[in-house]
Design a protein around this motif. Structure first.
Motif, PDB file in Angstrom:
ATOM      1  N   ALA B 133       0.701  -1.336  -0.025  1.00 13.96           N
ATOM      2  CA  ALA B 133      -0.047  -0.016   0.100  1.00 13.96           C
ATOM      3  C   ALA B 133       0.745   1.194   0.101  1.00 13.96           C
ATOM      4  O   ALA B 133       0.393   2.261  -0.651  1.00 13.96           O
ATOM      5  CB  ALA B 133      -0.893   0.087   1.195  1.00 13.96           C
ATOM      6  N   THR B 161      -5.003   2.169  -7.933  1.00 16.13           N
ATOM      7  CA  THR B 161      -5.541   1.923  -6.712  1.00 16.13           C
ATOM      8  C   THR B 161      -6.933   2.210  -6.752  1.00 16.13           C
ATOM      9  O   THR B 161      -8.145   2.088  -5.771  1.00 16.13           O
ATOM     10  CB  THR B 161      -4.657   2.607  -5.429  1.00 16.13           C
ATOM     11  OG1 THR B 161      -4.453   4.054  -6.074  1.00 16.13           O
ATOM     12  CG2 THR B 161      -3.474   2.005  -5.283  1.00 16.13           C
ATOM     13  N   ARG B 185      -5.838  -4.411  -8.340  1.00 17.18           N
ATOM     14  CA  ARG B 185      -5.429  -4.197  -6.794  1.00 17.18           C
ATOM     15  C   ARG B 185      -6.102  -5.140  -5.889  1.00 17.18           C
ATOM     16  O   ARG B 185      -7.357  -5.823  -6.658  1.00 17.18           O
ATOM     17  CB  ARG B 185      -6.249  -2.771  -6.616  1.00 17.18           C
ATOM     18  CG  ARG B 185      -6.045  -1.846  -5.422  1.00 17.18           C
ATOM     19  CD  ARG B 185      -7.289  -1.027  -4.993  1.00 17.18           C
ATOM     20  NE  ARG B 185      -8.388  -1.709  -5.224  1.00 17.18           N
ATOM     21  CZ  ARG B 185      -9.731  -0.869  -5.252  1.00 17.18           C
ATOM     22  NH1 ARG B 185      -9.477   0.221  -5.110  1.00 17.18           N
ATOM     23  NH2 ARG B 185     -10.829  -1.635  -5.170  1.00 17.18           N
ATOM     24  N   GLU B 187      -7.428  -6.231  -1.816  1.00 20.08           N
ATOM     25  CA  GLU B 187      -7.374  -6.009  -0.383  1.00 20.08           C
ATOM     26  C   GLU B 187      -7.787  -7.399   0.435  1.00 20.08           C
ATOM     27  O   GLU B 187      -8.811  -8.131  -0.217  1.00 20.08           O
ATOM     28  CB  GLU B 187      -8.497  -5.095   0.203  1.00 20.08           C
ATOM     29  CG  GLU B 187      -8.232  -3.705  -0.123  1.00 20.08           C
ATOM     30  CD  GLU B 187      -9.262  -2.649   0.387  1.00 20.08           C
ATOM     31  OE1 GLU B 187     -10.161  -3.032   1.405  1.00 20.08           O
ATOM     32  OE2 GLU B 187      -9.535  -1.781  -0.304  1.00 20.08           O
ATOM     33  N   LEU B 193      -3.998  -3.349   1.685  1.00 22.90           N
ATOM     34  CA  LEU B 193      -4.171  -3.028  -0.037  1.00 22.90           C
ATOM     35  C   LEU B 193      -2.789  -3.481  -0.717  1.00 22.90           C
ATOM     36  O   LEU B 193      -1.850  -3.331  -0.134  1.00 22.90           O
ATOM     37  CB  LEU B 193      -4.287  -1.623  -0.229  1.00 22.90           C
ATOM     38  CG  LEU B 193      -4.445  -1.157  -1.692  1.00 22.90           C
ATOM     39  CD1 LEU B 193      -5.520  -0.222  -1.713  1.00 22.90           C
ATOM     40  CD2 LEU B 193      -3.157  -0.896  -2.403  1.00 22.90           C
ATOM     41  N   VAL B 195      -0.873  -4.506  -4.562  1.00 20.24           N
ATOM     42  CA  VAL B 195      -1.016  -4.461  -6.159  1.00 20.24           C
ATOM     43  C   VAL B 195      -0.246  -5.326  -6.712  1.00 20.24           C
ATOM     44  O   VAL B 195       1.225  -5.432  -6.603  1.00 20.24           O
ATOM     45  CB  VAL B 195      -0.787  -2.988  -6.701  1.00 20.24           C
ATOM     46  CG1 VAL B 195      -0.746  -2.933  -8.112  1.00 20.24           C
ATOM     47  CG2 VAL B 195      -1.831  -1.770  -6.091  1.00 20.24           C
TER      48      VAL B 195
END
Lengths: 127, 574
Positions: B133, B161, B185, B187, B193, B195
């Motif tokens: 993140a 994001t 992305r 979670e 978070l 990527v």
């Protein structure tokens, strides 16, 4: 000796017909002049002619009509027509109707005299 | 052959004062000819041209539609394939992040194993990296040393994001090989978070453009939404530079439009926006490809139109010319007849007048003749008296004058009374002498020699005397007008074949030009300018025709002219 040739001249032109008659008389012809067809018919009632000199164109009774009437009365008498036209056609037409000969105006006196004598002889031989 | 014998009609000829063509008399025919040609051409050619133009447009539309349809179809297929290719790779990344925790993927060895598995199933991946993140790439598998690199300030990081997935434009990497990046992305269950980012070789993109199977003059390529070429192009710009064709506005379906380039040439542009990516698949087809068949067909149509138009024009010119010529001839004949009637009527009136005058003159002439004759008789009877000879001379002079007048009146009467056709037997030598009687004075005054050449045994003819007088009077009068004082006119009367006699009137005058000779018998044609009516020879021609004869003319300028009148003779006369 042969008698004088007796000729009746018929033309509505008074000056012409009387002058011509006088000239013929000078040449020993017994010429009488009248100025109409009617007068011509009256003249032949009164005396006999050897030759009739007849103008084709006349007021009233025309030359060819007068010739027919004269011929009806005396078929032996010879008629010479006077024509004022430029061709011989009228004269020839007249000859077909019984005319002896024709002359054209102005008239040559010697030619006329020759033709009158021939016609007069023909008349006398026919009678 | 019709065209071989085609000559420019007289009424269209160059202007000539004497020819009769190009003069005012020809103007109505020229106008009529022009009107006829223009109207007939309009009526024939306008529908033909109209139909050809409509055909051209219809064929063009049909052919364009025929070309557009397969292009649209091909674009749609390739759009779907390319969208599937991108979606497949995004889904692969999404599957990886959903089936692994952030810790697992941050582990280098784990990520290497995942990369191998993914690449085994979905080709084209060049590298793979996991970014946390805060933007730090905690693990990376690929040809570069990018582990620990922070992407927190990169645009693509913000975009992924925010939107959940990302597909980049094509760019040249550190290895100087074109490729593009994709990222998703995620979670995890703890709310962290991550990527997952991978790069894919751009050569795979180019294959989608190449597979459009184009002709050498066409082009297919991929651009991004700003028009930057994402794949190489044959003729529309350099790779990764701005393409020379515009990017049309977004449409969800494949489109084909017609465009005009900077040189004013038309071309066909097909395009398809690739969903979930910045890519636009484009195909450019040049008119040669689009309209190759059409140009051939259009050439055929225009050729057919040109040949048809030329043939129609030839037929129109020929038929209009023939029609106007016939009309002109008919008008000429009608004018000739009208002139004959008018002239005959006029002559008949003059004839009647002349006959009347001559007859009226003839009687007093006869009286003068008789009075003169009587005067001669009286003088001759009277014997000698002073100046007798002189008187006789005067009287003979009067008689001669009377004779002259008498000749004139007889001719007038004879001439005037033959206006209607009357057939009679005519000896031409005599008739010619009658006619010369009218012109004798002029011959004497001008010292013109007139000589007769009469062949022996020429028979009389059956014809109209008055009309023939008119014919020869006109011709001899013209001969007298043509010769100089002291000139010569020869009259020949001879046999001509078995059933004709010919009268030739030959003069040694100034002659007639070839051009004028063509028109000499036309009404109102004259070379005597204001002195002539232009009717004399036309009437003469009409009379000779009426009498069953022919008239011919030969002439040479400076040497003289010969008119030959041929008249029929009844068979029995030979």
């Amino acid at each position: 000796m042969m008698d004088k040739l007796r000729v009746l001249l018929v033309d509505d032109e008074e000056e012409l017909v009387f002058t011509l008659a006088e000239r013929l008389k000078i040449r020993g012809v017994d010429a009488q002049a009248v100025t109409s067809g009617k007068a011509a018919l009256e003249a032949i009632e009164q005396r006999s002619f050897d030759v009739i000199l007849l103008d084709v164109k006349m007021p009233g009774l025309g030359g060819l009509d007068v010739m027919k009437r004269i011929k009806a009365r005396d078929r032996k008498v010879q008629v010479i027509l006077i024509t004022g036209h430029g061709s011989a056609e009228d004269g020839a037409q007249g000859m077909q109707s019984g005319a002896f000969d024709y002359v054209m105006k102005p008239i040559n006196i010697n030619d006329l005299l020759t033709k009158l004598q021939a016609a007069g002889q023909a008349t006398r031989e026919g009678r | 052959m019709i065209l071989g014998d085609f000559k420019l009609p007289g009424f269209l000829g160059a202007k000539s004062e004497e020819s009769g063509d190009g003069t005012e008399a020809s103007l109505p025919y020229r106008r009529l000819w022009k009107t006829s040609v223009i109207l007939t051409a309009l009526v024939s050619l306008v529908p033909l041209i109209f139909m050809t133009v409509i055909n051209i447009f219809q064929y063009q539309r049909a052919l364009t539609a025929e070309m557009e349809h397969p292009t649209t179809l091909l674009l749609s297929n390739n759009k779907r394939s390319l969208e599937f290719f991108i979606a497949e790779r995004l889904s692969a990344l999404r599957l990886v992040v959903r089936t692994h925790t952030a810790d697992q993927l941050c582990d280098q060895q784990n990520l290497e194993r995942v990369f191998r598995n993914v690449n085994d199933s979905f080709s084209g991946f060049v590298d793979l990296g996991l970014i946390t993140a805060d933007g730090t790439q905690c693990s990376y598998v690929g040809p570069y040393r990018l582990q620990g690199k922070n992407y927190h300030d990169a645009d693509w990081f913000h975009e992924v994001t925010a939107r959940g997935e990302y597909v980049s434009d094509v760019f040249m990497g550190y290895r100087d090989v074109p490729h593009f990046a994709i990222a998703v992305r995620h979670e995890d269950a703890a709310g962290r978070l991550i990527v997952l980012r991978a790069t894919v070789g751009a050569d795979l993109l180019a294959q989608y453009a190449i597979s459009l199977d184009l002709k050498p003059t066409s082009d297919a390529f991929i651009v991004n939404s700003r028009g930057i070429l994402q794949t190489p192009s044959r003729s529309h710009g350099e790779f990764l530079k701005k393409a020379t064709v515009p990017v049309p506005p977004y449409r969800s379906e494949s489109q084909v439009t017609e465009q005009v380039d900077t040189d004013g040439r038309r071309y066909m542009l097909g395009y398809a926006y690739i969903d979930r990516s910045p890519f636009v698949l484009m195909v450019v087809k040049r008119p040669e490809d689009i309209l190759g068949k059409w140009l051939t067909l259009r050439g055929d149509l225009l050729g057919f139109l040109a040949v048809s138009a030329v043939l129609i024009l030839i037929v129109i010119l020929w038929s209009s010319t023939a029609m106007v010529n016939q009309l002109k001839e008919a008008d000429k004949k009608r004018a000739q007849i009208l002139h004959n009637i008018e002239y005959t009527s006029k002559m008949a009136s003059i004839g009647r007048l002349a006959a009347g005058v001559a007859h009226e003159i003839n009687n007093p002439l006869a009286i003068i003749n008789e009075k003169a004759g009587l005067l001669t008789d009286l003088v001759e009877m009277s014997g000698e008296f002073p100046r007798r000879g002189e008187v006789l001379e005067i009287v003979r002079s009067i008689e001669k004058s009377v004779e002259r007048c008498s000749t004139i009146t007889h001719r007038l009467l004879g001439f005037a009374k033959r206006m209607d056709l009357r057939t009679e037997s005519i000896r031409l030598e005599e008739l010619l002498k009658e006619v010369l009687g009218f012109l004798g004075k002029e011959a004497n005054y001008r010292n013109i020699t007139v000589e007769f050449h009469v062949q022996e045994g020429v028979p009389a003819i059956e014809s109209d005397r008055g009309q023939l007088q008119q014919v020869f009077l006109n011709i001899i009068n013209n001969a007298f007008a043509a010769v100089q004082d002291g000139g010569r006119v020869d009259l020949f009367v001879e046999r001509a074949g078995d059933h004709e006699v010919a009268v030739k009137i030959q003069d040694n005058g100034h002659g007639i030009s070839k051009e004028n000779l063509k028109h000499i018998f036309e009404p109102f044609f004259t070379t005597k300018k204001e002195y002539g009516t232009g009717l004399g020879l036309s009437i003469t021609y009409g009379i000779v025709e009426k009498l069953g004869g022919r008239i011919e003319v030969e002439s040479e300028v400076g040497r003289g002219t010969t008119f030959t009148v041929r008249l029929p003779v009844p068979a029995t006369k030979f």
